[in-house]
Every structure is written in C-alpha cells, then in structure tokens.
Scaffold this motif. Structure first.
Motif, PDB file in Angstrom:
ATOM      1  N   GLY A  70       4.291  -0.485-112.137  1.00  0.00           N
ATOM      2  CA  GLY A  70       5.495  -1.302-112.049  1.00  0.00           C
ATOM      3  C   GLY A  70       5.897  -1.467-110.596  1.00  0.00           C
ATOM      4  O   GLY A  70       6.048  -0.484-109.871  1.00  0.00           O
ATOM      5  N   LEU A  71       6.023  -2.695-110.146  1.00  0.00           N
ATOM      6  CA  LEU A  71       6.400  -3.010-108.763  1.00  0.00           C
ATOM      7  C   LEU A  71       7.821  -3.555-108.743  1.00  0.00           C
ATOM      8  O   LEU A  71       8.122  -4.546-109.409  1.00  0.00           O
ATOM      9  CB  LEU A  71       5.433  -4.038-108.173  1.00  0.00           C
ATOM     10  CG  LEU A  71       5.811  -4.654-106.819  1.00  0.00           C
ATOM     11  CD1 LEU A  71       5.841  -3.589-105.730  1.00  0.00           C
ATOM     12  CD2 LEU A  71       4.850  -5.782-106.449  1.00  0.00           C
ATOM     13  N   ILE A  72       8.693  -2.909-107.992  1.00  0.00           N
ATOM     14  CA  ILE A  72      10.065  -3.400-107.813  1.00  0.00           C
ATOM     15  C   ILE A  72      10.177  -3.959-106.406  1.00  0.00           C
ATOM     16  O   ILE A  72      10.085  -3.225-105.425  1.00  0.00           O
ATOM     17  CB  ILE A  72      11.093  -2.276-108.021  1.00  0.00           C
ATOM     18  CG1 ILE A  72      10.948  -1.668-109.413  1.00  0.00           C
ATOM     19  CG2 ILE A  72      12.513  -2.810-107.822  1.00  0.00           C
ATOM     20  CD1 ILE A  72      11.877  -0.501-109.678  1.00  0.00           C
ATOM     21  N   ASP A  73      10.365  -5.276-106.306  1.00  0.00           N
ATOM     22  CA  ASP A  73      10.351  -5.906-104.992  1.00  0.00           C
ATOM     23  C   ASP A  73      11.014  -7.276-105.082  1.00  0.00           C
ATOM     24  O   ASP A  73      11.963  -7.446-105.848  1.00  0.00           O
ATOM     25  CB  ASP A  73       8.909  -6.007-104.470  1.00  0.00           C
ATOM     26  CG  ASP A  73       8.818  -5.869-102.962  1.00  0.00           C
ATOM     27  OD1 ASP A  73       9.161  -6.844-102.262  1.00  0.00           O
ATOM     28  OD2 ASP A  73       8.415  -4.795-102.482  1.00  0.00           O
ATOM     29  N   THR A  74      10.492  -8.231-104.327  1.00  0.00           N
ATOM     30  CA  THR A  74      11.097  -9.567-104.264  1.00  0.00           C
ATOM     31  C   THR A  74      10.388 -10.578-105.155  1.00  0.00           C
ATOM     32  O   THR A  74      10.638 -11.777-105.042  1.00  0.00           O
ATOM     33  CB  THR A  74      11.096 -10.081-102.810  1.00  0.00           C
ATOM     34  OG1 THR A  74       9.734 -10.204-102.344  1.00  0.00           O
ATOM     35  CG2 THR A  74      11.855  -9.140-101.893  1.00  0.00           C
ATOM     36  N   GLY A  75       9.508 -10.098-106.030  1.00  0.00           N
ATOM     37  CA  GLY A  75       8.770 -10.998-106.904  1.00  0.00           C
ATOM     38  C   GLY A  75       7.368 -11.270-106.386  1.00  0.00           C
ATOM     39  O   GLY A  75       6.913 -10.656-105.422  1.00  0.00           O
ATOM     40  N   LYS A  94       5.332 -10.890-114.778  1.00  0.00           N
ATOM     41  CA  LYS A  94       6.319 -11.125-113.732  1.00  0.00           C
ATOM     42  C   LYS A  94       7.696 -11.272-114.369  1.00  0.00           C
ATOM     43  O   LYS A  94       7.878 -12.070-115.294  1.00  0.00           O
ATOM     44  CB  LYS A  94       5.968 -12.377-112.936  1.00  0.00           C
ATOM     45  CG  LYS A  94       4.564 -12.331-112.317  1.00  0.00           C
ATOM     46  CD  LYS A  94       4.193 -13.637-111.649  1.00  0.00           C
ATOM     47  CE  LYS A  94       2.762 -13.609-111.142  1.00  0.00           C
ATOM     48  NZ  LYS A  94       2.363 -14.880-110.491  1.00  0.00           N
ATOM     49  N   VAL A  95       8.662 -10.494-113.863  1.00  0.00           N
ATOM     50  CA  VAL A  95       9.998 -10.446-114.448  1.00  0.00           C
ATOM     51  C   VAL A  95      11.037 -10.655-113.351  1.00  0.00           C
ATOM     52  O   VAL A  95      10.914 -10.106-112.256  1.00  0.00           O
ATOM     53  CB  VAL A  95      10.250  -9.092-115.142  1.00  0.00           C
ATOM     54  CG1 VAL A  95      11.602  -9.096-115.851  1.00  0.00           C
ATOM     55  CG2 VAL A  95       9.132  -8.760-116.124  1.00  0.00           C
ATOM     56  N   GLY A  96      12.065 -11.421-113.652  1.00  0.00           N
ATOM     57  CA  GLY A  96      13.149 -11.642-112.699  1.00  0.00           C
ATOM     58  C   GLY A  96      14.445 -11.025-113.188  1.00  0.00           C
ATOM     59  O   GLY A  96      14.899 -11.325-114.302  1.00  0.00           O
ATOM     60  N   GLN A 146      10.675 -15.333-103.244  1.00  0.00           N
ATOM     61  CA  GLN A 146      11.253 -16.271-102.287  1.00  0.00           C
ATOM     62  C   GLN A 146      11.389 -15.628-100.911  1.00  0.00           C
ATOM     63  O   GLN A 146      12.171 -16.070-100.074  1.00  0.00           O
ATOM     64  CB  GLN A 146      12.612 -16.757-102.802  1.00  0.00           C
ATOM     65  CG  GLN A 146      12.527 -17.483-104.131  1.00  0.00           C
ATOM     66  CD  GLN A 146      13.879 -17.859-104.695  1.00  0.00           C
ATOM     67  OE1 GLN A 146      14.797 -18.216-103.957  1.00  0.00           O
ATOM     68  NE2 GLN A 146      14.010 -17.800-106.010  1.00  0.00           N
ATOM     69  N   CYS A 147      10.597 -14.577-100.713  1.00  0.00           N
ATOM     70  CA  CYS A 147      10.626 -13.819 -99.468  1.00  0.00           C
ATOM     71  C   CYS A 147       9.217 -13.628 -98.903  1.00  0.00           C
ATOM     72  O   CYS A 147       8.986 -13.783 -97.714  1.00  0.00           O
ATOM     73  CB  CYS A 147      11.295 -12.464 -99.724  1.00  0.00           C
ATOM     74  SG  CYS A 147      11.038 -11.206 -98.463  1.00  0.00           S
ATOM     75  N   GLY A 148       8.277 -13.290 -99.767  1.00  0.00           N
ATOM     76  CA  GLY A 148       6.903 -13.029 -99.344  1.00  0.00           C
ATOM     77  C   GLY A 148       6.524 -11.561 -99.391  1.00  0.00           C
ATOM     78  O   GLY A 148       5.353 -11.211 -99.504  1.00  0.00           O
ATOM     79  N   HIS A 149       7.521 -10.672 -99.307  1.00  0.00           N
ATOM     80  CA  HIS A 149       7.253  -9.236 -99.259  1.00  0.00           C
ATOM     81  C   HIS A 149       6.634  -8.725-100.553  1.00  0.00           C
ATOM     82  O   HIS A 149       5.644  -7.979-100.535  1.00  0.00           O
ATOM     83  CB  HIS A 149       8.545  -8.483 -98.955  1.00  0.00           C
ATOM     84  CG  HIS A 149       8.348  -7.029 -98.686  1.00  0.00           C
ATOM     85  ND1 HIS A 149       8.433  -6.074 -99.678  1.00  0.00           N
ATOM     86  CD2 HIS A 149       8.080  -6.360 -97.542  1.00  0.00           C
ATOM     87  CE1 HIS A 149       8.216  -4.878 -99.159  1.00  0.00           C
ATOM     88  NE2 HIS A 149       8.009  -5.018 -97.867  1.00  0.00           N
ATOM     89  N   GLY A 150       7.193  -9.125-101.683  1.00  0.00           N
ATOM     90  CA  GLY A 150       6.675  -8.662-102.963  1.00  0.00           C
ATOM     91  C   GLY A 150       5.245  -9.094-103.205  1.00  0.00           C
ATOM     92  O   GLY A 150       4.440  -8.346-103.780  1.00  0.00           O
ATOM     93  N   THR A 151       4.907 -10.291-102.757  1.00  0.00           N
ATOM     94  CA  THR A 151       3.532 -10.786-102.895  1.00  0.00           C
ATOM     95  C   THR A 151       2.560  -9.891-102.134  1.00  0.00           C
ATOM     96  O   THR A 151       1.490  -9.542-102.632  1.00  0.00           O
ATOM     97  CB  THR A 151       3.443 -12.228-102.372  1.00  0.00           C
ATOM     98  OG1 THR A 151       4.351 -13.056-103.107  1.00  0.00           O
ATOM     99  CG2 THR A 151       2.035 -12.784-102.510  1.00  0.00           C
ATOM    100  N   TYR A 210       8.529  -6.936-110.683  1.00  0.00           N
ATOM    101  CA  TYR A 210       9.933  -7.312-110.844  1.00  0.00           C
ATOM    102  C   TYR A 210      10.481  -7.948-109.571  1.00  0.00           C
ATOM    103  O   TYR A 210      10.334  -7.393-108.490  1.00  0.00           O
ATOM    104  CB  TYR A 210      10.779  -6.077-111.170  1.00  0.00           C
ATOM    105  CG  TYR A 210      10.898  -5.794-112.647  1.00  0.00           C
ATOM    106  CD1 TYR A 210      12.071  -6.081-113.343  1.00  0.00           C
ATOM    107  CD2 TYR A 210       9.831  -5.252-113.355  1.00  0.00           C
ATOM    108  CE1 TYR A 210      12.180  -5.822-114.695  1.00  0.00           C
ATOM    109  CE2 TYR A 210       9.935  -4.988-114.717  1.00  0.00           C
ATOM    110  CZ  TYR A 210      11.111  -5.280-115.379  1.00  0.00           C
ATOM    111  OH  TYR A 210      11.219  -5.032-116.724  1.00  0.00           O
ATOM    112  N   ARG A 211      11.096  -9.107-109.745  1.00  0.00           N
ATOM    113  CA  ARG A 211      11.913  -9.663-108.667  1.00  0.00           C
ATOM    114  C   ARG A 211      13.313  -9.105-108.860  1.00  0.00           C
ATOM    115  O   ARG A 211      14.070  -9.518-109.744  1.00  0.00           O
ATOM    116  CB  ARG A 211      11.943 -11.189-108.700  1.00  0.00           C
ATOM    117  CG  ARG A 211      12.987 -11.786-107.740  1.00  0.00           C
ATOM    118  CD  ARG A 211      12.859 -13.294-107.595  1.00  0.00           C
ATOM    119  NE  ARG A 211      14.032 -13.888-106.996  1.00  0.00           N
ATOM    120  CZ  ARG A 211      14.363 -13.848-105.704  1.00  0.00           C
ATOM    121  NH1 ARG A 211      13.584 -13.202-104.859  1.00  0.00           N
ATOM    122  NH2 ARG A 211      15.460 -14.424-105.252  1.00  0.00           N
TER     123      ARG A 211
END
Length: 505
Positions: free
Chosen positions: A227-232, A256-258, A277-282, A310-311
């Motif tokens: 599970g990744l918690i970040d910016t999407g 992918k969950v928002g 909408q940031c790039g970091h999560g990618t 998760y975004r």
C-alpha cells in the motif's frame, strides 16, 4: 414535621446556590483567560523554538492560549482524540466511545453556544477521533480538563504555508510551491546509472549496491500487496496502469484510490480522484513496483508485487486539514484491507499530528509493516531531525545515504536515533535513482529519503514473498539480520544498508 421540611428546603436551596456560585466562578476563571489570539509569526516562532531547544514540538505541551491561537488561525477547526487511555484509539475496541464523544460535544455546545450540527465537522468511523469547530478559548480550557481527552490539536493550522510567507515576506503560498517534492520533468539517464536486464529493462545502479538483482533469483515480490500513501499515480504512465503487467511482470494488479479533497476549506467534501497532480507518488510507485519491462525503462524493486496507490495529499508536506485527513483515511483503509502486508509513505511533518498517529497505530494493530521517510530537508526544515511519523515506534524510519556508505547521509536527508535502515541513493556524481517519469516512455531521477523509503518497502516485499507464511516481525528480523550493523545498530543510521540477497536466502 413541618419544621424538618422547612430546614430541609433551606439546606437544599443553600446547596443549589453554592453549586451555581461554583459554576459561575469556574466560568469566570475561564473567561479571564480570554485574550486576542497570537499571530502566525508568534505561533511559528514558538514551534521553531521548541524544536530547536527540545528537539520536538507537541501541542499537548503548549499553553491553552497558544493552542487556542493556532486553532483560531487555522479556520477555527480542532482535531480531538478521545478514550479512556492513550491506547484507546480503536472504536471497535472501545465500548464507551459513543458516550465519551457525546460528553465532549456537550461541553463544546455549552461553551460555544451552538447546535451540534454547527460544531461537529466529522467523526471517524474506525478511530476515536472527531473534528470540531471551536471559536472560544474557554472551550479549550474546559476540554483540556477532561480525563477522556487523548489529544486536542489544531486541525488546519498550516505551519509550512505560514513559514513560507514569513520567510519570503509576501503573501502566504501553498506548500506545493517550493520544496514540496513535486515535479513533472523528464530526464535522460546516464548509461553509468543503470544496467540493462532482460527483457529490456533498466536496473538502477542502487539495486546492485544492495544485491537486489541477485535476490531476484529467489524472489520477485509475487503474491505480496504493497500500500502506497502519497500523491497518487500518473494516468499518463502506462507501465503503472494498463501495462503494469509487462515483460517479466505478470499476474498482478495495481489499484488507484483517491481520498484527498482539493479545497482550502476544511468543511469541503468530495475526493478529487486517484490521479497524481504532483509527480512524487508516481516516482514512488515506480521505485517499488514498476514492471521488469521490455520497453527500455527503469524497473522497480519488487516487480511482481501488487500495488494499491492512494492519493492522500497534494504534496509531501502534510500541511493542512485535507492532507492530514486524507493520510488518516488511507492508513485506516489499508489497515482494513487484509491483502495488504506493507505500507509505505514518503511524506510527513516536523511535528506530530494526532489523527495520523491514530491511523498509523490502527494499521500497526492490524499487522502491517510500515515504512516512513526519515526526512528530506526543505529550506524550512533543515534544523529538524527525523520527522513525523517516521519517529513513531510503530514505523520503520528510512533515510538515504551516499554510494558506498551506510553512515553518510545524502545531502538533503535527515538522520537520528529513530532511523531503522538506510538505502544508498546518491552517487558521487550527484545523480540519484532512475525511475519512470510522469509521462509515458520517459525517465527521471528521484532522491532523498523518499526513494530510500519506497525502495526499502520493495525489499520487504521480496523478503515476505519468499516467506509468505511469516509474520511482520519475522520479516523485519530477517531484514535486520541482513543489514550492515546487525546486531548493534548505529546511533544515527539504525541497522544500515540491507544485503537483499542475504535477506531472501
């Protein structure tokens, strides 16, 4: 008989009179403390002074006036954690949670003079935590007298936004501007920073430093869900979408969950979707689980693991109501997902946030192995040590180090006694780790404790995949035993670098 009744009534009214006088005096004592709220400059100065002199800042240690000022300056929204003890955070294990919550709301109604509907902003369905509207200092004083109050904090005081405005001398800017970890740029990779592996993927140089490519002979992360918690995650990057199964990666899923609300107002509702909408999560998703592809692009550490991304926030600085609330929701939902073994979050704050603490503890209570970034400096945080929530005992704190070392932090990384593992992510050339770009078919570099954390989460997936019947503690112990400083962790770098081949054999 009549005489006795007379004396009884006289005594009754005397007691009532005394009680009323006591209540009035108590209310008067509270009202005396009412003053104008501190300015954001004064509040931030107090926070900074505490961190510099004590090494930390806690709202629980601040005065009633300081706390009320921050709540007042933060859209008058407060976060309350309640329970019969510090560990009483799980509603399902707290039979008195409804009663305690109603008592708290009644006190707020009494001092604020408002109906419940105008006070309660939200009540968490899994945690003993609510968000409320508070305007008066006397309400803060009354609440802090309760033994069932675990914490009372500002829910929307934006420290970084205010600090940015104070340091630039201009209007307050969103924390997404400046050192936020965001960026949509693409970069050509130096041939010295990767090795091509079958079927045509680029294995980053850091993988060889940790013996990850050799570990792939034993484990590729299959059967494990991270599970990744970040910016999407970017909708433009097909290798983290429709082509998640590509090349040597197969039979796995990406979800992918928002859970983030894109609004400056705490009372706004409606999630804005899972797209980055940031790039970091990618970048983090790429680091841990990008496919071992046939397109000549970077591969992730656990290239056959499942991923739920998760975004939860706008950027890596968890500054404001909707970002902190989104992270809390992500932790609780991932906690309740029985398929998830590992949670990774490369975001944080320089002081604790009660509702996120509750979310982390809730996930930990469900057996999740949690990795958090130890900290990457911004212009405002270079005086801080290991950041929140990485310092929590329920998490594994990760920091980045320079190539060929286990105790020389990267130029922007944080270190300290709470660090558990390190990851080599900065070369002598200054280049960091190659990853997929936001845009399809393109690449970039990503560094700091962020990439170190995501990489280590991927390593944990390799270990757990090799030993699917193991518990969290067994996986963690194997990682420790395979690291450079075992059995005597370094004072500032924990167990150091992990030899992943040893960890999966």
């Amino acid at each position: 008989m009549r005489k006795n009744v007379f004396y009884f009534l006289l005594l009754f009214f005397a007691v009532i009179s005394c009680n009323r006088e006591g209540i009035q005096n108590e209310a008067a004592d509270i009202e005396v403390n009412q003053r104008d709220p501190l300015t954001v400059r004064e509040i931030n100065a107090g926070i900074n002074q505490s961190i510099k002199t004590r090494g930390s800042f806690k709202w629980s240690q601040s005065t009633d006036h300081f706390l009320w000022s921050a709540i007042f300056r933060g859209n008058k929204v407060a976060s309350i954690g309640f329970g019969t003890s510090e560990k009483d955070f799980d509603r399902s294990l707290s039979p008195d949670n409804g009663k305690i919550q109603n008592e708290i709301l009644s006190i707020i109604q009494q001092y604020e003079g408002k109906e419940k509907g105008r006070i309660l902003l939200g009540a968490d369905q899994y945690l003993n935590q609510i968000d409320v509207n508070i305007e008066k200092q006397e309400t803060i004083v009354a609440l802090r007298r309760l033994k069932t109050l675990r914490y009372l904090e500002p829910a929307d005081y934006q420290y970084f936004k205010n600090e940015g405005a104070l340091n630039t001398g201009g209007a307050a800017k969103s924390s997404s501007s400046g050192s936020s970890g965001c960026g949509f740029d693409s970069e050509a990779l130096s041939s010295a920073d990767y090795t091509t592996v079958s079927p045509n993927a680029k294995a980053p140089w850091s993988f060889y430093k940790h013996n990850i490519t050799n570990a792939w002979n034993y484990s590729t992360g299959a059967g494990i869900t991270i599970g990744l918690i970040d910016t999407g995650v970017s909708p433009e990057q097909t290798l983290l979408g429709s082509s998640f199964n590509n090349g040597a990666s197969s039979g796995r899923t990406i979800s992918k969950v928002g859970v983030h609300v894109d609004s400056v107002w705490p009372w706004s509702t409606g999630f804005d979707g899972p797209n980055d909408q940031c790039g970091h999560g990618t970048s983090m998703a790429s680091t841990m689980a990008a496919p071992r592809n046939n397109q000549g692009l970077p591969v992730g550490v656990a290239y056959n693991a499942n991923l739920i991304a998760y975004r939860a926030a706008t950027n890596v600085v968890l500054d404001g109501y909707h970002e902190q609330n989104g992270v809390k929701i992500a932790f609780t939902e991932l906690a309740n997902n029985t398929a998830v073994k590992i949670i990774s979050m490369s975001m944080g704050h320089i002081f604790s946030v009660g509702k996120i603490e509750d979310g982390v503890r809730y996930a930990y209570s469900k057996g999740k192995l949690i990795f958090c970034a130890g900290g990457t400096s911004t212009s405002f945080t270079n005086f801080a040590g290991v950041i929140f929530p990485a310092w929590m005992p329920e998490t594994q704190a990760i920091t980045g180090v320079k190539e060929g070392t286990s105790n020389q932090k990267c130029d922007v990384c944080h270190s300290g006694g709470e660090i558990d593992f390190t990851y080599q992510m900065e070369k002598a050339s200054g280049n960091s780790v190659p990853v997929l770009s936001y845009y399809n078919g393109q690449t970039k570099y990503v560094g700091g404790s962020s990439v170190a954390t995501a990489s280590t989460a991927g390593i944990a997936a390799l270990v757990w995949s090799k030993n699917p019947s193991w518990t969290r503690d067994q996986v963690l112990n194997k990682m420790r035993q395979s690291a450079s400083y075992y059995p005597n962790p370094d004072a500032n770098y924990g167990y150091g670098n992990i030899n992943v081949l040893n960890a999966v054999q």
